[in-house]
Design a protein around this motif. Structure first.
Motif, PDB file in Angstrom:
ATOM      1  N   LYS A 112      57.727 -14.191   8.279  1.00 60.25           N
ATOM      2  CA  LYS A 112      56.829 -12.941   8.589  1.00 60.25           C
ATOM      3  C   LYS A 112      55.618 -13.782   9.636  1.00 60.25           C
ATOM      4  O   LYS A 112      55.058 -12.967  10.469  1.00 60.25           O
ATOM      5  CB  LYS A 112      56.087 -12.588   7.253  1.00 60.25           C
ATOM      6  CG  LYS A 112      56.963 -11.750   6.406  1.00 60.25           C
ATOM      7  CD  LYS A 112      57.505 -10.559   7.095  1.00 60.25           C
ATOM      8  CE  LYS A 112      58.248  -9.816   6.295  1.00 60.25           C
ATOM      9  NZ  LYS A 112      58.854  -8.425   6.874  1.00 60.25           N
ATOM     10  N   ARG A 113      55.344 -15.096   9.220  1.00 61.50           N
ATOM     11  CA  ARG A 113      54.404 -15.618  10.150  1.00 61.50           C
ATOM     12  C   ARG A 113      55.055 -17.152  10.148  1.00 61.50           C
ATOM     13  O   ARG A 113      55.488 -17.748   9.322  1.00 61.50           O
ATOM     14  CB  ARG A 113      53.020 -15.740   9.320  1.00 61.50           C
ATOM     15  CG  ARG A 113      52.322 -14.522   9.510  1.00 61.50           C
ATOM     16  CD  ARG A 113      51.180 -14.486   8.382  1.00 61.50           C
ATOM     17  NE  ARG A 113      50.548 -13.065   8.406  1.00 61.50           N
ATOM     18  CZ  ARG A 113      51.070 -12.214   7.415  1.00 61.50           C
ATOM     19  NH1 ARG A 113      51.945 -12.520   6.856  1.00 61.50           N
ATOM     20  NH2 ARG A 113      50.455 -11.046   7.375  1.00 61.50           N
ATOM     21  N   ALA A 114      54.503 -17.789  11.572  1.00 56.52           N
ATOM     22  CA  ALA A 114      54.866 -19.174  11.765  1.00 56.52           C
ATOM     23  C   ALA A 114      53.711 -19.562  12.237  1.00 56.52           C
ATOM     24  O   ALA A 114      52.980 -19.265  13.162  1.00 56.52           O
ATOM     25  CB  ALA A 114      55.992 -19.241  12.610  1.00 56.52           C
ATOM     26  N   ILE A 115      53.129 -20.814  11.674  1.00 57.95           N
ATOM     27  CA  ILE A 115      51.892 -21.578  11.907  1.00 57.95           C
ATOM     28  C   ILE A 115      52.262 -22.929  12.353  1.00 57.95           C
ATOM     29  O   ILE A 115      52.880 -23.626  11.147  1.00 57.95           O
ATOM     30  CB  ILE A 115      50.719 -21.340  11.069  1.00 57.95           C
ATOM     31  CG1 ILE A 115      50.414 -20.035  10.682  1.00 57.95           C
ATOM     32  CG2 ILE A 115      49.405 -22.077  11.215  1.00 57.95           C
ATOM     33  CD1 ILE A 115      49.660 -19.524   9.415  1.00 57.95           C
ATOM     34  N   ALA A 116      51.783 -23.596  13.088  1.00 56.08           N
ATOM     35  CA  ALA A 116      51.846 -25.190  13.467  1.00 56.08           C
ATOM     36  C   ALA A 116      50.592 -25.638  13.882  1.00 56.08           C
ATOM     37  O   ALA A 116      49.739 -25.203  14.637  1.00 56.08           O
ATOM     38  CB  ALA A 116      53.061 -25.211  14.380  1.00 56.08           C
ATOM     39  N   GLU A 117      50.548 -26.862  13.148  1.00 57.01           N
ATOM     40  CA  GLU A 117      49.404 -27.997  13.454  1.00 57.01           C
ATOM     41  C   GLU A 117      50.077 -29.186  13.573  1.00 57.01           C
ATOM     42  O   GLU A 117      50.359 -29.599  12.656  1.00 57.01           O
ATOM     43  CB  GLU A 117      48.336 -27.669  12.669  1.00 57.01           C
ATOM     44  CG  GLU A 117      47.203 -28.638  12.980  1.00 57.01           C
ATOM     45  CD  GLU A 117      45.781 -28.322  12.062  1.00 57.01           C
ATOM     46  OE1 GLU A 117      45.653 -29.237  11.307  1.00 57.01           O
ATOM     47  OE2 GLU A 117      45.552 -27.089  11.936  1.00 57.01           O
ATOM     48  N   GLY A 118      49.962 -29.942  14.821  1.00 56.18           N
ATOM     49  CA  GLY A 118      50.495 -31.122  14.741  1.00 56.18           C
ATOM     50  C   GLY A 118      51.917 -31.263  14.332  1.00 56.18           C
ATOM     51  O   GLY A 118      52.931 -30.637  14.740  1.00 56.18           O
ATOM     52  N   ASP A 119      52.347 -32.161  13.284  1.00 56.37           N
ATOM     53  CA  ASP A 119      53.605 -32.510  12.665  1.00 56.37           C
ATOM     54  C   ASP A 119      53.960 -31.532  11.495  1.00 56.37           C
ATOM     55  O   ASP A 119      55.118 -31.638  11.143  1.00 56.37           O
ATOM     56  CB  ASP A 119      53.672 -33.866  12.382  1.00 56.37           C
ATOM     57  CG  ASP A 119      52.813 -34.187  11.078  1.00 56.37           C
ATOM     58  OD1 ASP A 119      52.210 -33.424  10.743  1.00 56.37           O
ATOM     59  OD2 ASP A 119      53.066 -35.267  10.671  1.00 56.37           O
ATOM     60  N   LEU A 120      53.143 -30.448  11.204  1.00 57.68           N
ATOM     61  CA  LEU A 120      53.346 -29.682  10.270  1.00 57.68           C
ATOM     62  C   LEU A 120      53.240 -28.286  10.712  1.00 57.68           C
ATOM     63  O   LEU A 120      52.946 -27.673  11.605  1.00 57.68           O
ATOM     64  CB  LEU A 120      52.008 -29.453   9.199  1.00 57.68           C
ATOM     65  CG  LEU A 120      51.994 -30.732   8.378  1.00 57.68           C
ATOM     66  CD1 LEU A 120      50.621 -30.635   7.429  1.00 57.68           C
ATOM     67  CD2 LEU A 120      52.931 -31.335   7.741  1.00 57.68           C
ATOM     68  N   VAL A 121      54.627 -27.402  10.150  1.00 55.03           N
ATOM     69  CA  VAL A 121      54.769 -26.181  10.241  1.00 55.03           C
ATOM     70  C   VAL A 121      54.852 -25.444   9.157  1.00 55.03           C
ATOM     71  O   VAL A 121      55.450 -25.876   8.034  1.00 55.03           O
ATOM     72  CB  VAL A 121      56.170 -26.057  11.183  1.00 55.03           C
ATOM     73  CG1 VAL A 121      56.334 -24.397  11.088  1.00 55.03           C
ATOM     74  CG2 VAL A 121      56.111 -26.872  12.502  1.00 55.03           C
ATOM     75  N   VAL A 122      54.140 -24.159   8.952  1.00 63.12           N
ATOM     76  CA  VAL A 122      54.145 -23.673   7.842  1.00 63.12           C
ATOM     77  C   VAL A 122      54.798 -22.072   8.001  1.00 63.12           C
ATOM     78  O   VAL A 122      54.452 -21.528   9.289  1.00 63.12           O
ATOM     79  CB  VAL A 122      52.388 -23.270   7.278  1.00 63.12           C
ATOM     80  CG1 VAL A 122      52.380 -22.279   6.199  1.00 63.12           C
ATOM     81  CG2 VAL A 122      51.963 -24.549   7.213  1.00 63.12           C
ATOM     82  N   LEU A 123      55.677 -21.629   7.368  1.00 63.77           N
ATOM     83  CA  LEU A 123      56.290 -20.339   7.272  1.00 63.77           C
ATOM     84  C   LEU A 123      55.865 -19.625   6.128  1.00 63.77           C
ATOM     85  O   LEU A 123      55.934 -20.077   5.023  1.00 63.77           O
ATOM     86  CB  LEU A 123      57.735 -20.666   7.407  1.00 63.77           C
ATOM     87  CG  LEU A 123      58.510 -21.365   8.619  1.00 63.77           C
ATOM     88  CD1 LEU A 123      60.080 -21.452   8.440  1.00 63.77           C
ATOM     89  CD2 LEU A 123      57.881 -20.899  10.028  1.00 63.77           C
ATOM     90  N   HIS A 124      55.571 -18.317   6.449  1.00 61.12           N
ATOM     91  CA  HIS A 124      55.313 -17.246   5.418  1.00 61.12           C
ATOM     92  C   HIS A 124      56.310 -16.226   5.672  1.00 61.12           C
ATOM     93  O   HIS A 124      56.645 -15.522   6.485  1.00 61.12           O
ATOM     94  CB  HIS A 124      53.984 -16.426   5.788  1.00 61.12           C
ATOM     95  CG  HIS A 124      53.639 -15.439   4.480  1.00 61.12           C
ATOM     96  ND1 HIS A 124      52.617 -14.538   4.915  1.00 61.12           N
ATOM     97  CD2 HIS A 124      53.904 -15.340   3.314  1.00 61.12           C
ATOM     98  CE1 HIS A 124      52.642 -13.685   3.855  1.00 61.12           C
ATOM     99  NE2 HIS A 124      53.149 -14.546   2.986  1.00 61.12           N
ATOM    100  N   VAL A 125      57.217 -16.387   4.411  1.00 61.15           N
ATOM    101  CA  VAL A 125      58.673 -15.812   4.398  1.00 61.15           C
ATOM    102  C   VAL A 125      58.802 -14.738   3.315  1.00 61.15           C
ATOM    103  O   VAL A 125      58.361 -14.951   2.074  1.00 61.15           O
ATOM    104  CB  VAL A 125      59.492 -16.961   4.211  1.00 61.15           C
ATOM    105  CG1 VAL A 125      61.112 -16.326   4.157  1.00 61.15           C
ATOM    106  CG2 VAL A 125      59.515 -17.936   5.364  1.00 61.15           C
ATOM    107  N   HIS A 126      59.514 -13.748   3.508  1.00 60.67           N
ATOM    108  CA  HIS A 126      60.027 -12.811   2.370  1.00 60.67           C
ATOM    109  C   HIS A 126      61.566 -13.141   2.308  1.00 60.67           C
ATOM    110  O   HIS A 126      62.297 -12.933   3.214  1.00 60.67           O
ATOM    111  CB  HIS A 126      60.006 -11.299   3.144  1.00 60.67           C
ATOM    112  CG  HIS A 126      60.383 -10.183   2.262  1.00 60.67           C
ATOM    113  ND1 HIS A 126      60.439  -8.885   2.407  1.00 60.67           N
ATOM    114  CD2 HIS A 126      60.396 -10.388   0.686  1.00 60.67           C
ATOM    115  CE1 HIS A 126      60.938  -8.134   1.294  1.00 60.67           C
ATOM    116  NE2 HIS A 126      61.285  -9.225   0.207  1.00 60.67           N
ATOM    117  N   SER A 127      61.818 -13.541   1.015  1.00 60.47           N
ATOM    118  CA  SER A 127      62.967 -13.784   0.537  1.00 60.47           C
ATOM    119  C   SER A 127      63.756 -12.804  -0.347  1.00 60.47           C
ATOM    120  O   SER A 127      62.993 -12.611  -1.134  1.00 60.47           O
ATOM    121  CB  SER A 127      63.085 -15.192  -0.033  1.00 60.47           C
ATOM    122  OG  SER A 127      64.149 -15.540  -0.623  1.00 60.47           O
ATOM    123  N   SER A 128      64.951 -12.398  -0.127  1.00 57.84           N
ATOM    124  CA  SER A 128      65.485 -11.612  -1.097  1.00 57.84           C
ATOM    125  C   SER A 128      66.822 -11.771  -1.300  1.00 57.84           C
ATOM    126  O   SER A 128      67.691 -12.486  -0.167  1.00 57.84           O
ATOM    127  CB  SER A 128      65.342 -10.150  -0.597  1.00 57.84           C
ATOM    128  OG  SER A 128      65.980  -9.843   0.722  1.00 57.84           O
TER     129      SER A 128
END
Length: 170
Positions: A112-128
């Protein structure tokens, strides 16, 4: 003669001093601004490249279920896992999710969302696990080093049926 020498020195000072002051005051500022802009651009480029690596990996594994192929492409030789259900390392990751997708062939994780800063990547996910499953909201955090995923954290929350508000998890 002394008067002539003083006059030449004064004229030289009047002409050269502004040039000297201008040269000294602008170069460091311009160089500093240029260096800062280059650093910011480089950091943005690295973050965007890391985001592309992680999102391609994630879609390959969790939507296409091509666990081995995408793990070989994107997971580093040393892979640190903070999820308490999955051991460290690429092979244990592949084994765990290959088995999971055999048991849950309709399972999918939608970013749903992907955010990146430097060496880190954050994903906001809907899992089913299937079409009937309300699923979970997941925040996955990946650390990328030299173009490879080397570390992973996640936080999972079931999607509640009753909610105290009308907002969704996404």
């Amino acid at each position: 003669m002394l008067k002539s020498l003083l006059k030449k020195t004064l004229i030289s000072s009047v002409i050269l001093l502004p040039l000297f002051v201008t040269a000294c005051s602008q170069s460091p500022i311009q160089n500093s601004q240029s260096t800062t802009a280059n650093t910011i651009t480089t950091n943005i480029n690295i973050a965007e490249k890391n985001k592309k690596i992680v999102t391609d990996f994630y879609e390959g594994v969790f939507i296409k279920h091509q666990v081995q192929e995408y793990s070989d492409r994107y997971i580093g030789n040393q892979y640190i896992q903070h999820n308490p259900h999955v051991p460290d390392g690429k092979a244990p990751f592949v084994n765990y999710f290959t088995g999971y997708f055999k048991e849950n062939p309709q399972a999918k994780n939608v970013i749903k969302r992907a955010i990146a800063e430097g060496d880190l990547v954050v994903l906001h996910v809907h899992s089913s696990q299937n079409a009937q499953d309300r699923g979970e909201a997941i925040v996955d955090i990946f650390r990328v080093e030299n173009g490879k995923i080397v570390e992973h954290w996640d936080v999972q929350q079931e999607i509640p049926e009753p909610s105290a508000n009308t907002n969704t998890m996404f």
